[in-house]
Design a protein around this motif. Structure first.
Motif, PDB file in Angstrom:
ATOM      1  N   ALA A  14       0.860  -1.069  -0.105  1.00  0.00           N
ATOM      2  CA  ALA A  14      -0.017   0.106   0.154  1.00  0.00           C
ATOM      3  C   ALA A  14       0.803   1.231   0.031  1.00  0.00           C
ATOM      4  O   ALA A  14       0.587   2.499   0.606  1.00  0.00           O
ATOM      5  CB  ALA A  14      -0.967  -0.255   1.068  1.00  0.00           C
ATOM      6  N   GLY A  15       2.021   1.104  -0.591  1.00  0.00           N
ATOM      7  CA  GLY A  15       2.549   2.320  -0.898  1.00  0.00           C
ATOM      8  C   GLY A  15       2.223   3.222  -2.095  1.00  0.00           C
ATOM      9  O   GLY A  15       1.137   2.854  -2.523  1.00  0.00           O
ATOM     10  N   PRO A  16       2.890   4.235  -2.695  1.00  0.00           N
ATOM     11  CA  PRO A  16       2.270   4.956  -3.605  1.00  0.00           C
ATOM     12  C   PRO A  16       1.830   4.336  -4.956  1.00  0.00           C
ATOM     13  O   PRO A  16       0.897   4.655  -5.644  1.00  0.00           O
ATOM     14  CB  PRO A  16       3.359   6.072  -3.914  1.00  0.00           C
ATOM     15  N   GLY A  17       2.723   3.638  -5.490  1.00  0.00           N
ATOM     16  CA  GLY A  17       2.516   2.520  -6.501  1.00  0.00           C
ATOM     17  C   GLY A  17       1.146   1.489  -6.365  1.00  0.00           C
ATOM     18  O   GLY A  17       0.430   1.703  -7.356  1.00  0.00           O
ATOM     19  N   GLY A  18       1.380   0.993  -5.361  1.00  0.00           N
ATOM     20  CA  GLY A  18       0.234   0.066  -5.074  1.00  0.00           C
ATOM     21  C   GLY A  18      -1.126   0.944  -5.052  1.00  0.00           C
ATOM     22  O   GLY A  18      -2.249   0.392  -5.466  1.00  0.00           O
ATOM     23  N   LEU A  19      -1.163   1.815  -4.222  1.00  0.00           N
ATOM     24  CA  LEU A  19      -2.319   2.748  -3.913  1.00  0.00           C
ATOM     25  C   LEU A  19      -2.857   3.214  -5.328  1.00  0.00           C
ATOM     26  O   LEU A  19      -3.935   3.184  -5.799  1.00  0.00           O
ATOM     27  CB  LEU A  19      -2.220   3.888  -3.114  1.00  0.00           C
ATOM     28  N   THR A  20      -1.854   3.610  -6.149  1.00  0.00           N
ATOM     29  CA  THR A  20      -2.302   3.974  -7.471  1.00  0.00           C
ATOM     30  C   THR A  20      -2.728   3.063  -8.609  1.00  0.00           C
ATOM     31  O   THR A  20      -3.632   3.312  -9.212  1.00  0.00           O
ATOM     32  CB  THR A  20      -0.867   4.957  -8.273  1.00  0.00           C
ATOM     33  N   ALA A  21      -2.228   1.746  -8.392  1.00  0.00           N
ATOM     34  CA  ALA A  21      -2.769   0.510  -9.103  1.00  0.00           C
ATOM     35  C   ALA A  21      -4.116   0.358  -8.760  1.00  0.00           C
ATOM     36  O   ALA A  21      -5.014   0.048  -9.695  1.00  0.00           O
ATOM     37  CB  ALA A  21      -1.785  -0.470  -9.097  1.00  0.00           C
ATOM     38  N   ALA A  22      -4.090   0.305  -7.434  1.00  0.00           N
ATOM     39  CA  ALA A  22      -5.685   0.038  -7.053  1.00  0.00           C
ATOM     40  C   ALA A  22      -6.632   0.841  -7.475  1.00  0.00           C
ATOM     41  O   ALA A  22      -7.906   0.734  -7.854  1.00  0.00           O
ATOM     42  CB  ALA A  22      -5.562   0.057  -5.377  1.00  0.00           C
ATOM     43  N   TYR A  24      -6.514   2.871 -10.165  1.00  0.00           N
ATOM     44  CA  TYR A  24      -6.745   2.841 -11.724  1.00  0.00           C
ATOM     45  C   TYR A  24      -7.676   1.485 -11.978  1.00  0.00           C
ATOM     46  O   TYR A  24      -8.705   1.450 -12.768  1.00  0.00           O
ATOM     47  CB  TYR A  24      -5.591   2.868 -12.336  1.00  0.00           C
ATOM     48  N   ALA A  25      -7.312   0.339 -11.361  1.00  0.00           N
ATOM     49  CA  ALA A  25      -8.265  -0.828 -11.417  1.00  0.00           C
ATOM     50  C   ALA A  25      -9.646  -0.582 -10.748  1.00  0.00           C
ATOM     51  O   ALA A  25     -10.660  -1.077 -11.578  1.00  0.00           O
ATOM     52  CB  ALA A  25      -7.291  -2.056 -10.638  1.00  0.00           C
ATOM     53  N   ALA A  26      -9.829   0.193  -9.745  1.00  0.00           N
ATOM     54  CA  ALA A  26     -11.226   0.265  -9.386  1.00  0.00           C
ATOM     55  C   ALA A  26     -11.879   1.201 -10.199  1.00  0.00           C
ATOM     56  O   ALA A  26     -12.941   0.876 -10.208  1.00  0.00           O
ATOM     57  CB  ALA A  26     -11.028   0.879  -7.878  1.00  0.00           C
ATOM     58  N   ARG A  27     -11.214   2.150 -10.640  1.00  0.00           N
ATOM     59  CA  ARG A  27     -11.921   3.123 -11.647  1.00  0.00           C
ATOM     60  C   ARG A  27     -12.400   2.312 -12.974  1.00  0.00           C
ATOM     61  O   ARG A  27     -13.408   2.983 -13.577  1.00  0.00           O
ATOM     62  CB  ARG A  27     -11.211   4.528 -12.063  1.00  0.00           C
ATOM     63  N   ALA A  28     -11.716   0.924 -13.081  1.00  0.00           N
ATOM     64  CA  ALA A  28     -12.234   0.276 -14.438  1.00  0.00           C
ATOM     65  C   ALA A  28     -13.113  -0.527 -13.806  1.00  0.00           C
ATOM     66  O   ALA A  28     -13.440  -1.787 -14.533  1.00  0.00           O
ATOM     67  CB  ALA A  28     -10.918  -0.322 -14.695  1.00  0.00           C
ATOM     68  N   ALA A  72      -8.184   6.282  -3.693  1.00  0.00           N
ATOM     69  CA  ALA A  72      -8.084   4.861  -4.025  1.00  0.00           C
ATOM     70  C   ALA A  72      -9.456   4.462  -3.279  1.00  0.00           C
ATOM     71  O   ALA A  72     -10.326   3.569  -3.921  1.00  0.00           O
ATOM     72  CB  ALA A  72      -6.989   3.996  -3.461  1.00  0.00           C
ATOM     73  N   MET A  73      -9.738   4.757  -1.855  1.00  0.00           N
ATOM     74  CA  MET A  73     -11.050   4.188  -1.224  1.00  0.00           C
ATOM     75  C   MET A  73     -12.179   4.759  -1.922  1.00  0.00           C
ATOM     76  O   MET A  73     -13.211   4.055  -2.228  1.00  0.00           O
ATOM     77  CB  MET A  73     -10.910   4.571   0.181  1.00  0.00           C
ATOM     78  N   ASN A  74     -12.103   6.225  -2.120  1.00  0.00           N
ATOM     79  CA  ASN A  74     -13.122   6.630  -2.897  1.00  0.00           C
ATOM     80  C   ASN A  74     -13.576   6.366  -4.211  1.00  0.00           C
ATOM     81  O   ASN A  74     -14.694   6.239  -4.732  1.00  0.00           O
ATOM     82  CB  ASN A  74     -12.988   8.217  -3.101  1.00  0.00           C
ATOM     83  N   ALA A  75     -12.612   5.384  -4.929  1.00  0.00           N
ATOM     84  CA  ALA A  75     -12.706   4.977  -6.204  1.00  0.00           C
ATOM     85  C   ALA A  75     -13.290   3.459  -6.011  1.00  0.00           C
ATOM     86  O   ALA A  75     -13.722   2.709  -6.949  1.00  0.00           O
ATOM     87  CB  ALA A  75     -11.606   4.854  -6.772  1.00  0.00           C
ATOM     88  N   GLY A  76     -13.373   2.927  -4.818  1.00  0.00           N
ATOM     89  CA  GLY A  76     -14.056   1.771  -4.669  1.00  0.00           C
ATOM     90  C   GLY A  76     -13.080   0.590  -4.193  1.00  0.00           C
ATOM     91  O   GLY A  76     -13.506  -0.482  -3.870  1.00  0.00           O
ATOM     92  N   ALA A  77     -11.767   0.832  -4.108  1.00  0.00           N
ATOM     93  CA  ALA A  77     -10.807  -0.136  -3.569  1.00  0.00           C
ATOM     94  C   ALA A  77     -11.126  -0.515  -2.164  1.00  0.00           C
ATOM     95  O   ALA A  77     -11.646   0.195  -1.413  1.00  0.00           O
ATOM     96  CB  ALA A  77      -9.457   0.231  -3.916  1.00  0.00           C
ATOM     97  N   GLU A  78     -10.608  -1.556  -1.752  1.00  0.00           N
ATOM     98  CA  GLU A  78     -10.814  -1.967  -0.164  1.00  0.00           C
ATOM     99  C   GLU A  78      -9.327  -2.079   0.336  1.00  0.00           C
ATOM    100  O   GLU A  78      -8.415  -2.306  -0.524  1.00  0.00           O
ATOM    101  CB  GLU A  78     -11.330  -3.240  -0.143  1.00  0.00           C
ATOM    102  N   PHE A  79      -9.287  -2.069   1.687  1.00  0.00           N
ATOM    103  CA  PHE A  79      -7.820  -2.175   2.158  1.00  0.00           C
ATOM    104  C   PHE A  79      -7.845  -3.233   3.257  1.00  0.00           C
ATOM    105  O   PHE A  79      -9.039  -3.295   4.333  1.00  0.00           O
ATOM    106  CB  PHE A  79      -7.360  -1.102   2.961  1.00  0.00           C
ATOM    107  N   ALA A  80      -7.094  -4.169   3.341  1.00  0.00           N
ATOM    108  CA  ALA A  80      -6.846  -5.329   4.683  1.00  0.00           C
ATOM    109  C   ALA A  80      -5.631  -5.215   4.992  1.00  0.00           C
ATOM    110  O   ALA A  80      -4.618  -5.378   4.339  1.00  0.00           O
ATOM    111  CB  ALA A  80      -7.510  -6.469   4.037  1.00  0.00           C
ATOM    112  N   TYR A  81      -5.356  -5.598   6.255  1.00  0.00           N
ATOM    113  CA  TYR A  81      -4.192  -5.965   6.826  1.00  0.00           C
ATOM    114  C   TYR A  81      -3.677  -7.283   6.653  1.00  0.00           C
ATOM    115  O   TYR A  81      -4.784  -8.400   6.935  1.00  0.00           O
ATOM    116  CB  TYR A  81      -4.199  -5.894   8.169  1.00  0.00           C
TER     117      TYR A  81
END
Length: 311
Positions: A14-22, A24-28, A72-81
């Motif tokens: 969940a660094g900057p790259g992972g959050l950005t990938a999430a 873009y994928a969520a927006r798709a 990323a969350m606003n786009a619909g992605a979820e986060f889990a530990y």
């Protein structure tokens, strides 16, 4: 064991790259979960001030991480530990096993990053972010017209030393051997640079400070055993960098050093597995490059699913 959770995309890291990938994928319109064993934001959480990310003149690392996470969350992605233990393949599906449960998806994006190796000397952790740095490109601006030290003698150490020499008053390279390990052309540039000095056969013993910031580096002359000290305002440490890829070794997507190999579209040789950011075999590791690669990976995951649907 808890029931396996199903998604279209699992982003590991969940660094900057992972959050950005999430993002873009969520927006798709893909169902996305981001897995991380710690708080979102990655190494940004350890960065006091960021002044080289476009759009922000000066922002605290944790604040930028929070903004990226919320986007990323606003786009619909979820986060889990979850601390990922392995990735297994089951046909077109990937099973990601963590210490807190299992996740299944058609695509996985690896964004676990890399960590700089530490010296393990007194003062290193105490003055991290207060004069101790592992990234000249990130922090050189904070030491303009100051005396700084670079610890190491490989390509990264000398490249970063040359970068620092553009703005620092002086750059002292402290190396434990009697010659550099960097490429010949880098060595020549360093030796010809009037701002760069060299201390050979030196074993770094301690990073000294006044409680608020770095003031010196103590080292031992390996030939004489004499304890010495050099006054500096900043210490840049380059004794190696380690990709966080041990759990992915069995996938056959890394090189001998553990870096993940991808094409320009962040695709590994395993279909449906992508990688981005500091974990990749590449030169520049920055927030901006991670974000750029994250956007590519997110789009490529969408393209991957489109290709499956067309078959």
């Amino acid at each position: 064991m808890s029931e396996r959770k199903n998604y279209d995309v699992i982003v590991i890291g969940a660094g900057p790259g992972g959050l950005t990938a999430a993002l873009y994928a969520a927006r798709a319109n893909l169902k996305v979960v981001i897995l991380d064993r710690g708080i979102y934001g990655g190494q940004m959480n350890n960065t006091a001030g960021i002044d080289n990310y476009p759009g922000f003149v000066d922002i605290q690392g944790p604040e930028l991480g929070e903004k990226m996470y919320q986007t990323a969350m606003n786009a619909g992605a979820e986060f889990a530990y979850g601390d990922v233990q392995s990735i297994e393949q089951d046909g077109n599906k990937k099973i990601v096993k963590t210490d807190s449960g299992e996740y299944e998806a058609g695509a996985v994006v690896i964004a676990t990053g890399a960590v700089h190796k530490h010296l393990g000397v007194a003062g290193e952790e105490e003055y991290a972010g207060k004069g101790v740095s592992y990234c000249a490109v990130c922090d050189a601006a904070f030491f303009r017209d100051e005396d700084v030290a670079v610890i190491g003698g490989g390509d990264s150490a000398i490249q970063e030393g040359l970068y620092l020499a553009q703005s620092a008053k002086s750059v002292t390279v402290i190396h434990r051997r009697d010659q550099l390990r960097a490429k010949a052309e880098l060595q020549q540039k360093a030796f010809e640079n009037k701002k760069m000095k060299f201390i050979w056969n030196a074993q770094t013993e301690e990073i000294v400070g006044d409680g608020n910031k770095v003031t010196a580096v103590k080292y031992k002359d390996k030939e004489t055993g004499e304890e010495k000290e050099v006054k500096v305002a900043g210490v840049f440490i380059y004794v190696g960098i380690q990709p966080q890829t041990a759990v992915f070794k069995d996938l056959g997507i890394t090189d001998e050093q553990g870096w993940i190999l991808t094409d320009n579209n962040m695709r590994t040789k395993v279909k449906g597995i992508f990688a981005l950011g500091d974990v990749r075999a590449k030169e520049l590791r920055q927030i901006a490059t991670a974000v750029g690669e994250g956007s590519i990976a997110g789009q490529e995951v969408y393209n991957y699913y489109q290709g499956l649907n067309e078959k």
